[in-house]
Enzyme design. Structure first.
Site, PDB file in Angstrom:
ATOM      1  N   PRO A  10      30.367 -24.422  89.069  1.00  0.00           N
ATOM      2  CA  PRO A  10      31.377 -23.450  88.651  1.00  0.00           C
ATOM      3  C   PRO A  10      30.991 -22.632  87.417  1.00  0.00           C
ATOM      4  O   PRO A  10      30.384 -23.150  86.480  1.00  0.00           O
ATOM      5  CB  PRO A  10      32.594 -24.329  88.338  1.00  0.00           C
ATOM      6  CG  PRO A  10      32.047 -25.682  88.084  1.00  0.00           C
ATOM      7  CD  PRO A  10      30.837 -25.803  88.984  1.00  0.00           C
ATOM      8  N   ASN A  11      31.345 -21.372  87.505  1.00  0.00           N
ATOM      9  CA  ASN A  11      31.199 -20.382  86.419  1.00  0.00           C
ATOM     10  C   ASN A  11      29.762 -19.932  86.188  1.00  0.00           C
ATOM     11  O   ASN A  11      29.528 -19.022  85.391  1.00  0.00           O
ATOM     12  CB  ASN A  11      31.809 -20.908  85.100  1.00  0.00           C
ATOM     13  CG  ASN A  11      33.277 -21.244  85.255  1.00  0.00           C
ATOM     14  OD1 ASN A  11      34.048 -20.401  85.715  1.00  0.00           O
ATOM     15  ND2 ASN A  11      33.663 -22.449  84.922  1.00  0.00           N
ATOM     16  N   ARG A  18      28.703 -14.507  80.545  1.00  0.00           N
ATOM     17  CA  ARG A  18      29.504 -15.646  80.092  1.00  0.00           C
ATOM     18  C   ARG A  18      28.897 -16.233  78.819  1.00  0.00           C
ATOM     19  O   ARG A  18      27.782 -16.756  78.845  1.00  0.00           O
ATOM     20  CB  ARG A  18      29.496 -16.704  81.193  1.00  0.00           C
ATOM     21  CG  ARG A  18      30.129 -18.002  80.810  1.00  0.00           C
ATOM     22  CD  ARG A  18      29.783 -19.108  81.798  1.00  0.00           C
ATOM     23  NE  ARG A  18      30.480 -20.312  81.411  1.00  0.00           N
ATOM     24  CZ  ARG A  18      30.162 -21.532  81.818  1.00  0.00           C
ATOM     25  NH1 ARG A  18      29.174 -21.706  82.664  1.00  0.00           N
ATOM     26  NH2 ARG A  18      30.841 -22.567  81.405  1.00  0.00           N
ATOM     27  N   TYR A  23      24.735 -19.518  76.620  1.00  0.00           N
ATOM     28  CA  TYR A  23      24.003 -19.651  77.885  1.00  0.00           C
ATOM     29  C   TYR A  23      22.893 -18.614  78.067  1.00  0.00           C
ATOM     30  O   TYR A  23      22.157 -18.667  79.044  1.00  0.00           O
ATOM     31  CB  TYR A  23      24.987 -19.587  79.060  1.00  0.00           C
ATOM     32  CG  TYR A  23      26.000 -20.725  79.027  1.00  0.00           C
ATOM     33  CD1 TYR A  23      25.576 -22.044  79.159  1.00  0.00           C
ATOM     34  CD2 TYR A  23      27.363 -20.476  78.832  1.00  0.00           C
ATOM     35  CE1 TYR A  23      26.492 -23.093  79.105  1.00  0.00           C
ATOM     36  CE2 TYR A  23      28.283 -21.513  78.792  1.00  0.00           C
ATOM     37  CZ  TYR A  23      27.835 -22.817  78.928  1.00  0.00           C
ATOM     38  OH  TYR A  23      28.728 -23.867  78.883  1.00  0.00           O
ATOM     39  N   ASN A  74      22.667 -27.913  88.724  1.00  0.00           N
ATOM     40  CA  ASN A  74      23.482 -27.677  87.530  1.00  0.00           C
ATOM     41  C   ASN A  74      24.933 -27.696  88.001  1.00  0.00           C
ATOM     42  O   ASN A  74      25.408 -26.726  88.605  1.00  0.00           O
ATOM     43  CB  ASN A  74      23.132 -26.337  86.883  1.00  0.00           C
ATOM     44  CG  ASN A  74      23.905 -26.135  85.579  1.00  0.00           C
ATOM     45  OD1 ASN A  74      24.863 -26.853  85.300  1.00  0.00           O
ATOM     46  ND2 ASN A  74      23.504 -25.139  84.807  1.00  0.00           N
ATOM     47  N   ALA A  77      30.732 -27.690  84.663  1.00  0.00           N
ATOM     48  CA  ALA A  77      31.740 -28.601  84.091  1.00  0.00           C
ATOM     49  C   ALA A  77      32.023 -29.807  84.977  1.00  0.00           C
ATOM     50  O   ALA A  77      32.467 -30.852  84.473  1.00  0.00           O
ATOM     51  CB  ALA A  77      33.028 -27.831  83.817  1.00  0.00           C
ATOM     52  N   GLU A  98      18.942 -33.062  87.305  1.00  0.00           N
ATOM     53  CA  GLU A  98      20.109 -32.440  86.671  1.00  0.00           C
ATOM     54  C   GLU A  98      19.614 -31.424  85.637  1.00  0.00           C
ATOM     55  O   GLU A  98      18.748 -31.754  84.817  1.00  0.00           O
ATOM     56  CB  GLU A  98      20.933 -33.542  85.999  1.00  0.00           C
ATOM     57  CG  GLU A  98      22.108 -33.032  85.209  1.00  0.00           C
ATOM     58  CD  GLU A  98      22.862 -34.171  84.506  1.00  0.00           C
ATOM     59  OE1 GLU A  98      22.478 -35.352  84.640  1.00  0.00           O
ATOM     60  OE2 GLU A  98      23.834 -33.846  83.813  1.00  0.00           O
ATOM     61  N   HIS A 100      20.849 -28.329  82.772  1.00  0.00           N
ATOM     62  CA  HIS A 100      21.846 -27.557  82.023  1.00  0.00           C
ATOM     63  C   HIS A 100      21.114 -26.562  81.148  1.00  0.00           C
ATOM     64  O   HIS A 100      20.091 -26.909  80.545  1.00  0.00           O
ATOM     65  CB  HIS A 100      22.709 -28.472  81.138  1.00  0.00           C
ATOM     66  CG  HIS A 100      23.423 -29.507  81.928  1.00  0.00           C
ATOM     67  ND1 HIS A 100      24.543 -29.220  82.663  1.00  0.00           N
ATOM     68  CD2 HIS A 100      23.140 -30.816  82.156  1.00  0.00           C
ATOM     69  CE1 HIS A 100      24.934 -30.316  83.297  1.00  0.00           C
ATOM     70  NE2 HIS A 100      24.091 -31.291  83.017  1.00  0.00           N
ATOM     71  N   ARG A 107      26.649 -30.618  71.956  1.00  0.00           N
ATOM     72  CA  ARG A 107      27.914 -29.875  72.039  1.00  0.00           C
ATOM     73  C   ARG A 107      29.109 -30.836  71.929  1.00  0.00           C
ATOM     74  O   ARG A 107      28.973 -31.924  71.403  1.00  0.00           O
ATOM     75  CB  ARG A 107      27.926 -29.058  73.336  1.00  0.00           C
ATOM     76  CG  ARG A 107      26.779 -28.025  73.368  1.00  0.00           C
ATOM     77  CD  ARG A 107      26.796 -27.180  74.615  1.00  0.00           C
ATOM     78  NE  ARG A 107      28.018 -26.362  74.672  1.00  0.00           N
ATOM     79  CZ  ARG A 107      28.430 -25.743  75.786  1.00  0.00           C
ATOM     80  NH1 ARG A 107      27.723 -25.839  76.901  1.00  0.00           N
ATOM     81  NH2 ARG A 107      29.536 -25.023  75.773  1.00  0.00           N
TER      82      ARG A 107
HETATM   83  C1  DQA Z   1      26.383 -26.259  81.635  1.00  0.00           C
HETATM   84  C2  DQA Z   1      26.993 -27.181  80.579  1.00  0.00           C
HETATM   85  C3  DQA Z   1      28.404 -27.622  80.981  1.00  0.00           C
HETATM   86  O1  DQA Z   1      28.967 -28.441  79.983  1.00  0.00           O
HETATM   87  C4  DQA Z   1      29.293 -26.408  81.158  1.00  0.00           C
HETATM   88  O2  DQA Z   1      30.573 -26.801  81.594  1.00  0.00           O
HETATM   89  C5  DQA Z   1      28.703 -25.400  82.075  1.00  0.00           C
HETATM   90  C6  DQA Z   1      27.283 -25.072  81.923  1.00  0.00           C
HETATM   91  C7  DQA Z   1      25.022 -25.706  81.180  1.00  0.00           C
HETATM   92  O3  DQA Z   1      24.278 -25.230  82.034  1.00  0.00           O
HETATM   93  O4  DQA Z   1      24.711 -25.734  79.993  1.00  0.00           O
HETATM   94  O5  DQA Z   1      29.388 -24.776  82.871  1.00  0.00           O
HETATM   95  O6  DQA Z   1      26.180 -27.007  82.824  1.00  0.00           O
END
Ligand code: DQA
Length: 145
Positions: A10-11, A18, A23, A74, A77, A98, A100, A107
Site C-alpha cells: 500500500p501507498n 509521497r 522515501y 515491500n 504498512a 523483505e 523497505h 523510525r
Molecule cells: C516502507 C516502510 C513502512 O513502515 C511504511 O508503512 C511504508 C513504506 C518503506 O519502504 O520504507 O509504506 O515499507
C-alpha cells in the site's frame, strides 16, 4: 530462466510524491525500470506488481508458486500488522526478501516490528530504491546456491 516477482504494498504507488524526504524522489515506475534493466543484464525474468489491498497481495503471493522462484516484497504498512501476509509467505515456501526504502528500525517504534521478517530469508532497509537492486543480487545469489 530464473523468474523473480517484485511485489509492492500500500501507498507505494505514490512513490516520488509521497513524503520524498523519507522515501526519495524515485517513482515506482522508475524502480520497475531499474529492476527490468537488472533482469535484462543478469538473465533474470522480472515480474512486477503493486496493490493497496491486503487480499490482492495474498493472491499475488499464492499465484507466484510454480511461476516465480522467489519474491522481493515491500509490504509497506502491512509489514507491521499482517499475520495473513506472513501466513501466505509461509504457505508458498518461496524465498522472500523483505525490502523497505526507509530504515524502519530508525523510525517510530511501531515500524520496528515486522511480520514478514520471520518468514523472509533476509531484510534490506534504509537504502532507498537501491534496496531493490541489492535484494535482486541477494535473491539471485541465494537461488544459485
Ligand atoms: C516502507 C516502510 C513502512 O513502515 C511504511 O508503512 C511504508 C513504506 C518503506 O519502504 O520504507 O509504506 O515499507
Amino acid at each position: 530462466m530464473t523468474s523473480i516477482l517484485i511485489l509492492n504494498g500500500p501507498n507505494l504507488n505514490l512513490l516520488g510524491t509521497r513524503q520524498p524526504e523519507v522515501y526519495g524522489a524515485t517513482t515506482l515506475s522508475d524502480i520497475e525500470t531499474m529492476c527490468q534493466k537488472y533482469g535484462d543484464s543478469h538473465e533474470v525474468e522480472i515480474g512486477f506488481a503493486q496493490s493497496n489491498h491486503e487480499g490482492v497481495l495474498i493472491d499475488h503471493i499464492h499465484a507466484a508458486k510454480g511461476v516465480h522462484s522467489g519474491i522481493i516484497f515491500n509490504a509497506g504498512a502491512f509489514t507491521h500488522t499482517s499475520v495473513a501476509l506472513m501466513d501466505a509467505i509461509a504457505s508458498v515456501e518461496l524465498p522472500v526478501i523483505e525490502v523497505h526504502l526507509s530504515n524502519i528500525h530508525a523510525r517510530e517504534e511501531f515500524r520496528h516490528k515486522s511480520f514478514i521478517a520471520p518468514v523472509a530469508i533476509g531484510q534490506i532497509c534504509g537504502f532507498g530504491a537501491q534496496g531493490y537492486l541489492l535484494a535482486l543480487d541477494a535473491l539471485t545469489a541465494h537461488l544459485a546456491r
